[in-house]
Every structure is written in structure tokens, then in C-alpha cells.
Design a protein around this motif. Structure first.
Motif, PDB file in Angstrom:
ATOM      1  N   CYS A 195       0.849  -1.189   0.000  1.00 57.56           N
ATOM      2  CA  CYS A 195       0.000   0.000   0.000  1.00 57.56           C
ATOM      3  C   CYS A 195       0.891   1.248   0.000  1.00 57.56           C
ATOM      4  O   CYS A 195       2.117   1.158   0.155  1.00 57.56           O
ATOM      5  CB  CYS A 195      -0.941   0.013   1.200  1.00 57.56           C
ATOM      6  SG  CYS A 195      -0.092   0.100   2.796  1.00 57.56           S
ATOM      7  N   GLU A 222      -6.693  -5.381   7.522  1.00 59.98           N
ATOM      8  CA  GLU A 222      -7.746  -4.373   7.670  1.00 59.98           C
ATOM      9  C   GLU A 222      -7.138  -3.005   7.963  1.00 59.98           C
ATOM     10  O   GLU A 222      -6.137  -2.880   8.671  1.00 59.98           O
ATOM     11  CB  GLU A 222      -8.711  -4.773   8.792  1.00 59.98           C
ATOM     12  CG  GLU A 222      -9.547  -6.007   8.460  1.00 59.98           C
ATOM     13  CD  GLU A 222     -10.488  -6.366   9.592  1.00 59.98           C
ATOM     14  OE1 GLU A 222     -11.296  -5.493   9.985  1.00 59.98           O
ATOM     15  OE2 GLU A 222     -10.422  -7.504  10.084  1.00 59.98           O
ATOM     16  N   GLU A 223      -7.788  -1.966   7.432  1.00 64.82           N
ATOM     17  CA  GLU A 223      -7.238  -0.608   7.516  1.00 64.82           C
ATOM     18  C   GLU A 223      -7.016  -0.144   8.948  1.00 64.82           C
ATOM     19  O   GLU A 223      -6.034   0.534   9.244  1.00 64.82           O
ATOM     20  CB  GLU A 223      -8.169   0.368   6.786  1.00 64.82           C
ATOM     21  CG  GLU A 223      -7.594   1.774   6.689  1.00 64.82           C
ATOM     22  CD  GLU A 223      -8.448   2.700   5.836  1.00 64.82           C
ATOM     23  OE1 GLU A 223      -8.101   3.891   5.748  1.00 64.82           O
ATOM     24  OE2 GLU A 223      -9.443   2.228   5.265  1.00 64.82           O
ATOM     25  N   LYS A 224      -7.921  -0.520   9.842  1.00 71.28           N
ATOM     26  CA  LYS A 224      -7.766  -0.043  11.226  1.00 71.28           C
ATOM     27  C   LYS A 224      -6.488  -0.567  11.867  1.00 71.28           C
ATOM     28  O   LYS A 224      -5.877   0.096  12.714  1.00 71.28           O
ATOM     29  CB  LYS A 224      -8.979  -0.422  12.070  1.00 71.28           C
ATOM     30  CG  LYS A 224      -9.264  -1.904  12.194  1.00 71.28           C
ATOM     31  CD  LYS A 224     -10.532  -2.135  13.025  1.00 71.28           C
ATOM     32  CE  LYS A 224     -10.933  -3.596  13.079  1.00 71.28           C
ATOM     33  NZ  LYS A 224     -12.170  -3.797  13.872  1.00 71.28           N
ATOM     34  N   LEU A 226      -3.744  -1.318  10.012  1.00 71.15           N
ATOM     35  CA  LEU A 226      -2.673  -0.593   9.317  1.00 71.15           C
ATOM     36  C   LEU A 226      -2.404   0.737  10.016  1.00 71.15           C
ATOM     37  O   LEU A 226      -1.255   1.169  10.145  1.00 71.15           O
ATOM     38  CB  LEU A 226      -3.065  -0.333   7.858  1.00 71.15           C
ATOM     39  CG  LEU A 226      -3.162  -1.549   6.929  1.00 71.15           C
ATOM     40  CD1 LEU A 226      -3.672  -1.109   5.559  1.00 71.15           C
ATOM     41  CD2 LEU A 226      -1.826  -2.246   6.798  1.00 71.15           C
ATOM     42  N   ASN A 227      -3.473   1.376  10.484  1.00 66.84           N
ATOM     43  CA  ASN A 227      -3.338   2.670  11.165  1.00 66.84           C
ATOM     44  C   ASN A 227      -2.723   2.539  12.554  1.00 66.84           C
ATOM     45  O   ASN A 227      -2.218   3.517  13.105  1.00 66.84           O
ATOM     46  CB  ASN A 227      -4.703   3.354  11.273  1.00 66.84           C
ATOM     47  CG  ASN A 227      -5.268   3.742   9.923  1.00 66.84           C
ATOM     48  OD1 ASN A 227      -4.517   4.002   8.980  1.00 66.84           O
ATOM     49  ND2 ASN A 227      -6.586   3.788   9.804  1.00 66.84           N
TER      50      ASN A 227
END
Length: 260
Positions: A195, A222-224, A226-227
């Protein structure tokens, strides 16, 4: 030992129709070890063994090993290979299997310095391959979330070639909280993902305590999460290929981690 002559013998109900993991196994926190190599690893492990179902020759060759596991005589079964195949529902290579008791969840504080985390990795064979890769590169701890397949499913255990028995395993119902707790314990959280902002795996400076998150076969991490991670890293590959299979990727990541 008890000889099984009929495929409907209720004493071997837990071995019936094993093409997929039976509900009775998951409900009772037990798992099947299939094949001679995997069964021997189970018998040599610290995991409790509930029963053994094998051809008579296996008992003759490994009687001492079986007796050391303190399995009840009422749970030692043998049969001709053709009878066993009719019971389990598929062809057997060795005619050897056993049922083990799934170990208790290992606390985060008891996990090793290097951890593999599975986020929605649903394919049991991928899970088994990742487990095998982890053991190969001396990572002895694994966390899997509620969206991932259990490493104790039949196909996962088989593909791991029994290496799941060597791991400390934690099943989390809230991966977000688990990541927060790991950070408090001093772990560096790394996501394996392609990404924007991701760093070449070769350029990551791994700390002594590291947890690497591998994501879903189609959607990735999942994006959460990654953050929440400290670093996102990727494997540089040919532009002709979009990505590697998650199990293949794990081998590359864990090899790099092993060099720390």
C-alpha cells in the motif's frame, strides 16, 4: 487395544467423516492429527492425547511412545486400513491418526519475542503453511483473530505437518485491544501489506520484540490495523504479479525477521 470391525461403531464417532473438521471437534476443543508423521509429532509433544486410531503395526512399532502419553486403553483403537478409510471418508496414506486436546489459550505475557498475527486469514491450508513457516524460522508464537481459521482445523494441522504443536497460540476476540496490549508490552507492530507508504522489507529495522500481522487472502490487512502499526512493509516483486499468496509472503517476511 480395541479392534474396530464396523464403520458405525459408536466408539469411533469422533473419527467419522473427517473430510472437513466436524462440529463435535470444535465444540469439544479437540483436533485430529492425520498421518504417521503428524501423529508421531503429537505423541512426542506436550499436548494431551485423547485417543489413537491406527493400523495394528503402528502400535507394535510405537508402543512405548503411546504408553508415555497415558491414553486410556478404552481410547486405543485399531482396524484394517480399508475400514478406517470408510470411517473417515477419504483415502489414508499410512492408516494412522490421533485426537489431541487443544491447549489452553496462552496469555500475551507468555508469548515469545517474535509473534505472527493472523487477521482474517480464512483458508485453513494457508494457516497451516504459515504455522510451518513460523516454526521453520524459529517464531514460536501465533495470535489469530475471530475472522481467521483455527490452526487446529484438520487441514491446517495436516499442512503444518504437526508444527502447530510447537507453537504458543493465543486466540483473540478483539485484535484491536490485543495490539494495544502488545504495544504496552514493548512489541513493535509490523503489517505485511502492499500500500502507499509501505517500506521495502529489506529496509525495516526490526526490534527485539516484534509482532507481524498478515491479512486476508483477498483484502489484506484491515485498515484499522494498518493505522495502528509501527511500520508497513512489502516484498518487492515483479510488476507482472500483483501480489504473493499470504503463506508464501510469510516465508519471506519471517526469513528476514530471522536475521535479526
Amino acid at each position: 487395544m480395541i479392534q474396530i470391525k464396523e464403520i458405525n461403531d459408536i466408539r469411533i464417532d469422533l473419527y467419522k467423516s473427517l473430510r472437513f473438521t466436524p462440529v463435535s471437534h470444535t465444540k469439544n476443543n479437540i483436533f485430529i492429527a492425520e498421518g504417521k508423521k503428524v501423529t508421531l509429532k503429537l505423541l512426542k509433544s506436550n499436548i494431551d492425547v485423547f485417543s489413537v486410531f491406527a493400523v495394528s503395526e503402528f502400535y507394535e512399532e510405537y508402543s512405548d511412545l503411546i504408553s508415555n502419553k497415558d491414553v486410556s486403553e478404552d481410547n486405543l483403537f485399531f482396524a484394517e486400513k480399508k475400514i478406517m478409510e470408510q470411517i473417515v471418508g477419504f483415502k489414508l496414506h499410512s492408516g494412522v491418526m490421533a485426537i489431541g486436546k487443544q491447549p489452553d489459550n496462552v496469555l500475551l505475557e507468555e508469548l515469545g519475542a517474535k509473534i505472527v498475527i493472523l487477521n482474517a486469514v480464512r483458508d485453513a491450508e494457508n494457516v497451516g503453511s504459515i504455522v510451518r513457516n513460523a516454526s521453520a524460522f524459529n517464531v514460536n508464537s501465533l495470535i489469530f483473530d475471530e475472522k481467521s481459521s483455527s490452526p487446529y482445523l484438520r487441514r491446517a494441522v495436516r499442512v503444518s505437518v504437526g508444527n502447530v504443536f510447537n507453537l504458543k497460540i493465543n486466540q483473540t476476540e478483539n485484535l484491536e485491544n490485543t495490539i494495544f496490549d502488545l504495544k504496552k508490552l514493548g512489541y513493535q507492530i509490523v503489517c505485511a501489506e502492499i500500500c502507499k507508504g509501505a517500506i521495502d522489507i529489506a529496509k525495516i529495522n526490526f526490534k527485539e520484540k516484534v509482532a507481524i500481522i498478515f491479512g486476508n487472502e483477498g483484502d489484506g490487512v484491515e485498515e484499522k490495523y494498518l493505522n495502528m502499526c509501527d511500520s508497513i512493509c512489502f516484498i518487492p516483486i515483479s510488476e507482472k504479479v500483483d501480489s504473493l499468496n499470504v503463506a508464501s509472503s510469510s516465508a519471506v517476511f519471517l526469513y528476514n525477521l530471522s536475521k535479526v
